[in-house]
Write a protein that holds these residues in place. Structure first.
Motif, PDB file in Angstrom:
ATOM      1  N   ILE A  10      76.103 -37.783  15.949  1.00 13.90           N
ATOM      2  CA  ILE A  10      77.455 -37.987  15.488  1.00 13.90           C
ATOM      3  C   ILE A  10      78.378 -37.431  16.202  1.00 13.90           C
ATOM      4  CG2 ILE A  10      78.748 -37.239  13.294  1.00 13.90           C
ATOM      5  CD1 ILE A  10      76.566 -39.553  12.834  1.00 13.90           C
ATOM      6  N   ARG A  11      78.145 -36.411  16.949  1.00 15.64           N
ATOM      7  CA  ARG A  11      79.183 -35.824  17.822  1.00 15.64           C
ATOM      8  C   ARG A  11      79.713 -36.832  18.840  1.00 15.64           C
ATOM      9  NH1 ARG A  11      81.208 -30.619  19.621  1.00 15.64           N
ATOM     10  NH2 ARG A  11      81.892 -30.870  21.407  1.00 15.64           N
ATOM     11  N   ASP A  12      78.699 -37.328  19.497  1.00 19.53           N
ATOM     12  CA  ASP A  12      78.900 -38.396  20.633  1.00 19.53           C
ATOM     13  C   ASP A  12      79.656 -39.602  19.923  1.00 19.53           C
ATOM     14  OD1 ASP A  12      78.005 -36.764  22.578  1.00 19.53           O
ATOM     15  OD2 ASP A  12      76.135 -37.659  22.647  1.00 19.53           O
ATOM     16  N   THR A  13      79.326 -40.046  18.822  1.00 20.62           N
ATOM     17  CA  THR A  13      80.060 -41.187  18.269  1.00 20.62           C
ATOM     18  C   THR A  13      81.215 -40.821  17.807  1.00 20.62           C
ATOM     19  OG1 THR A  13      77.567 -41.881  17.594  1.00 20.62           O
ATOM     20  CG2 THR A  13      79.531 -42.861  16.338  1.00 20.62           C
ATOM     21  N   PHE A  14      81.443 -39.570  17.217  1.00 17.35           N
ATOM     22  CA  PHE A  14      82.866 -39.391  17.091  1.00 17.35           C
ATOM     23  C   PHE A  14      83.870 -39.156  17.971  1.00 17.35           C
ATOM     24  CE2 PHE A  14      86.033 -36.045  16.490  1.00 17.35           C
ATOM     25  CZ  PHE A  14      86.723 -36.332  15.678  1.00 17.35           C
ATOM     26  N   MET A  15      83.290 -38.514  19.037  1.00 19.23           N
ATOM     27  CA  MET A  15      84.202 -38.071  20.278  1.00 19.23           C
ATOM     28  C   MET A  15      84.503 -39.727  20.887  1.00 19.23           C
ATOM     29  SD  MET A  15      84.716 -34.979  20.728  1.00 19.23           S
ATOM     30  CE  MET A  15      85.021 -34.834  22.476  1.00 19.23           C
TER      31      MET A  15
ATOM     32  N   ALA B 200      88.810 -43.274  21.761  1.00 22.95           N
ATOM     33  CA  ALA B 200      89.500 -44.719  21.373  1.00 22.95           C
ATOM     34  C   ALA B 200      90.720 -45.011  20.670  1.00 22.95           C
ATOM     35  CB  ALA B 200      88.411 -45.586  21.201  1.00 22.95           C
ATOM     36  N   THR B 201      90.646 -44.302  19.531  1.00 22.02           N
ATOM     37  CA  THR B 201      91.759 -44.247  18.439  1.00 22.02           C
ATOM     38  C   THR B 201      92.810 -43.823  18.700  1.00 22.02           C
ATOM     39  OG1 THR B 201      90.120 -44.512  16.770  1.00 22.02           O
ATOM     40  CG2 THR B 201      92.348 -43.772  16.187  1.00 22.02           C
ATOM     41  N   ALA B 202      92.642 -42.586  19.807  1.00 20.03           N
ATOM     42  CA  ALA B 202      93.850 -41.718  20.310  1.00 20.03           C
ATOM     43  C   ALA B 202      94.257 -42.476  21.767  1.00 20.03           C
ATOM     44  CB  ALA B 202      93.408 -40.270  20.269  1.00 20.03           C
ATOM     45  N   ALA B 203      93.563 -43.492  22.271  1.00 18.64           N
ATOM     46  CA  ALA B 203      93.862 -44.034  23.585  1.00 18.64           C
ATOM     47  C   ALA B 203      93.667 -42.958  24.665  1.00 18.64           C
ATOM     48  CB  ALA B 203      95.244 -44.566  23.540  1.00 18.64           C
ATOM     49  N   LEU B 204      92.840 -42.246  24.635  1.00 18.27           N
ATOM     50  CA  LEU B 204      92.451 -41.205  25.566  1.00 18.27           C
ATOM     51  C   LEU B 204      91.258 -41.907  26.470  1.00 18.27           C
ATOM     52  CD1 LEU B 204      92.299 -37.900  23.542  1.00 18.27           C
ATOM     53  CD2 LEU B 204      94.049 -38.663  25.376  1.00 18.27           C
ATOM     54  N   PRO B 205      91.136 -41.271  27.724  1.00 22.90           N
ATOM     55  CA  PRO B 205      89.961 -41.788  28.586  1.00 22.90           C
ATOM     56  C   PRO B 205      88.775 -41.648  27.891  1.00 22.90           C
ATOM     57  CG  PRO B 205      91.407 -40.580  29.767  1.00 22.90           C
ATOM     58  CD  PRO B 205      91.883 -40.571  28.410  1.00 22.90           C
ATOM     59  N   ALA B 206      87.658 -42.505  27.859  1.00 25.17           N
ATOM     60  CA  ALA B 206      86.420 -42.249  27.536  1.00 25.17           C
ATOM     61  C   ALA B 206      85.632 -41.106  27.939  1.00 25.17           C
ATOM     62  CB  ALA B 206      85.544 -43.602  27.556  1.00 25.17           C
TER      63      ALA B 206
ATOM     64  N   ILE C 116      95.493 -24.702  21.028  1.00 27.87           N
ATOM     65  CA  ILE C 116      95.651 -25.469  22.002  1.00 27.87           C
ATOM     66  C   ILE C 116      96.595 -24.486  22.927  1.00 27.87           C
ATOM     67  CG2 ILE C 116      96.545 -27.606  22.733  1.00 27.87           C
ATOM     68  CD1 ILE C 116      95.496 -28.848  20.387  1.00 27.87           C
ATOM     69  N   PRO C 117      96.367 -24.500  24.258  1.00 28.21           N
ATOM     70  CA  PRO C 117      96.956 -23.378  25.212  1.00 28.21           C
ATOM     71  C   PRO C 117      98.470 -24.102  25.165  1.00 28.21           C
ATOM     72  CG  PRO C 117      94.952 -24.242  26.041  1.00 28.21           C
ATOM     73  CD  PRO C 117      95.092 -25.038  24.884  1.00 28.21           C
ATOM     74  N   GLU C 118      99.314 -23.001  25.297  1.00 32.64           N
ATOM     75  CA  GLU C 118     100.829 -23.445  25.473  1.00 32.64           C
ATOM     76  C   GLU C 118     100.876 -24.182  26.828  1.00 32.64           C
ATOM     77  OE1 GLU C 118     105.038 -21.550  24.896  1.00 32.64           O
ATOM     78  OE2 GLU C 118     103.288 -20.853  23.733  1.00 32.64           O
ATOM     79  N   GLY C 119     101.689 -25.182  26.746  1.00 33.18           N
ATOM     80  CA  GLY C 119     102.114 -26.083  28.005  1.00 33.18           C
ATOM     81  C   GLY C 119     100.982 -27.156  28.009  1.00 33.18           C
ATOM     82  N   ALA C 120     100.327 -27.227  27.306  1.00 38.27           N
ATOM     83  CA  ALA C 120      99.494 -28.336  27.590  1.00 38.27           C
ATOM     84  C   ALA C 120     100.171 -29.683  27.514  1.00 38.27           C
ATOM     85  CB  ALA C 120      98.249 -28.304  26.290  1.00 38.27           C
ATOM     86  N   THR C 121      99.660 -30.703  27.961  1.00 33.55           N
ATOM     87  CA  THR C 121     100.225 -32.003  28.023  1.00 33.55           C
ATOM     88  C   THR C 121      99.926 -32.469  26.618  1.00 33.55           C
ATOM     89  OG1 THR C 121      98.183 -33.273  28.816  1.00 33.55           O
ATOM     90  CG2 THR C 121      99.934 -32.183  30.337  1.00 33.55           C
ATOM     91  N   PRO C 122     100.458 -33.687  26.040  1.00 33.43           N
ATOM     92  CA  PRO C 122     100.321 -34.325  24.724  1.00 33.43           C
ATOM     93  C   PRO C 122      98.829 -34.959  24.852  1.00 33.43           C
ATOM     94  CG  PRO C 122     102.560 -34.873  25.592  1.00 33.43           C
ATOM     95  CD  PRO C 122     101.942 -34.187  26.696  1.00 33.43           C
ATOM     96  N   GLU C 123      98.364 -35.394  26.106  1.00 36.94           N
ATOM     97  CA  GLU C 123      97.151 -35.706  26.125  1.00 36.94           C
ATOM     98  C   GLU C 123      96.026 -34.902  26.041  1.00 36.94           C
ATOM     99  OE1 GLU C 123      99.557 -37.245  27.904  1.00 36.94           O
ATOM    100  OE2 GLU C 123      99.580 -39.146  27.093  1.00 36.94           O
ATOM    101  N   GLN C 124      96.355 -33.478  26.542  1.00 40.61           N
ATOM    102  CA  GLN C 124      95.570 -32.419  26.441  1.00 40.61           C
ATOM    103  C   GLN C 124      95.382 -31.905  25.039  1.00 40.61           C
ATOM    104  OE1 GLN C 124      97.295 -30.252  29.380  1.00 40.61           O
ATOM    105  NE2 GLN C 124      95.721 -30.495  30.833  1.00 40.61           N
ATOM    106  N   ILE C 125      96.538 -32.032  24.383  1.00 39.57           N
ATOM    107  CA  ILE C 125      96.835 -31.671  22.949  1.00 39.57           C
ATOM    108  C   ILE C 125      95.628 -32.263  22.160  1.00 39.57           C
ATOM    109  CG2 ILE C 125      98.196 -31.602  20.893  1.00 39.57           C
ATOM    110  CD1 ILE C 125     100.285 -30.462  23.032  1.00 39.57           C
ATOM    111  N   LEU C 126      95.950 -33.953  22.239  1.00 41.30           N
ATOM    112  CA  LEU C 126      94.901 -34.835  21.507  1.00 41.30           C
ATOM    113  C   LEU C 126      93.633 -34.373  21.838  1.00 41.30           C
ATOM    114  CD1 LEU C 126      97.052 -38.193  21.765  1.00 41.30           C
ATOM    115  CD2 LEU C 126      96.561 -36.671  19.704  1.00 41.30           C
ATOM    116  N   GLU C 127      93.233 -34.305  23.131  1.00 42.93           N
ATOM    117  CA  GLU C 127      91.682 -33.978  23.391  1.00 42.93           C
ATOM    118  C   GLU C 127      91.434 -32.650  22.936  1.00 42.93           C
ATOM    119  OE1 GLU C 127      88.086 -34.623  24.876  1.00 42.93           O
ATOM    120  OE2 GLU C 127      89.865 -36.003  25.461  1.00 42.93           O
TER     121      GLU C 127
END
Length: 191
Positions: free
Chosen positions: A175-180, A185-191, A77-88
């Motif tokens: 499965i990929r789309d379903t997992f994503m 949703a579990t990480a409270a990120l935008p769909a 994960i790139p340095e300086g990424a926001t917490p949301e970018q890290i989760l994504e």
């Protein structure tokens, strides 16, 4: 001046490990014998035993190799990424792993199924990986300010487990789309 001498990589050891990793993942650990690994890696039995005192040592090395791959999702994960970018980035890394690398299920679940004794070294290696993975997800969720980070991390681990098995049984395309979707949703990120 740097006095650190680089560690010499043993090419036969690396070949043994790469061969075993491929065979263990594709055909199962117990169904692949040392003779088959030695022949496929084009080394002698003496070379095998010089690097791995026994098959279980090779199995642990294989699982540590798989662990390093998963840890790479976090390290890349790139340095300086926001917490949301890290989760994504973590979720995308897991989805890519399911889609491109681990298309026959989870190597850790597969190994655990073949080593039912929870006190075996193999199972201890599996447990260490899973604990690290869950804790790393929890830390990323906490850094992003998510409530119940521990519960969300457990859910993400469960989703990854299910997606790895589902990808193998049902095909990675669906499965990929379903997992994503479920992981975001579990990480409270935008769909």
């Amino acid at each position: 001046m740097n006095d650190v001498t680089p560690t010499k990589v043993s090419e036969p050891r690396e070949r043994l490990l790469a061969t075993a990793a491929d065979l263990f993942y594709r055909d199962g650990i117990h169904s692949v014998g040392v003779d088959r690994i030695v022949a496929a890696a084009n080394v002698t039995r003496a070379t095998f035993y010089r690097h791995f005192p026994g098959k279980e040592d090779l199995v642990n090395a294989y699982l540590n190799l798989e662990d390093a791959t998963i840890r790479g999702f976090f390290a890349n994960i790139p340095e300086g990424a926001t917490p949301e970018q890290i989760l994504e980035g973590i979720i995308e890394g897991i989805a890519n792993d399911i889609t491109y690398n681990h298309t026959r299920g989870c190597p850790f679940i597969n190994a655990a199924a073949e080593y039912p004794d929870a006190t075996s070294e193999v199972r201890k290696t599996v447990t260490r990986h899973r604990e690290w993975f869950r804790q790393s997800l929890q830390s990323a969720l906490e850094a992003a300010g998510r409530d119940d980070a521990a519960g969300r991390a457990r859910t993400l681990v469960l989703l990854r487990d299910a997606a790895l098995v589902g990808g193998y049984l049902d095909g990675v395309d669906t499965i990929r789309d379903t997992f994503m979707t479920a992981a975001r949703a579990t990480a409270a990120l935008p769909a």
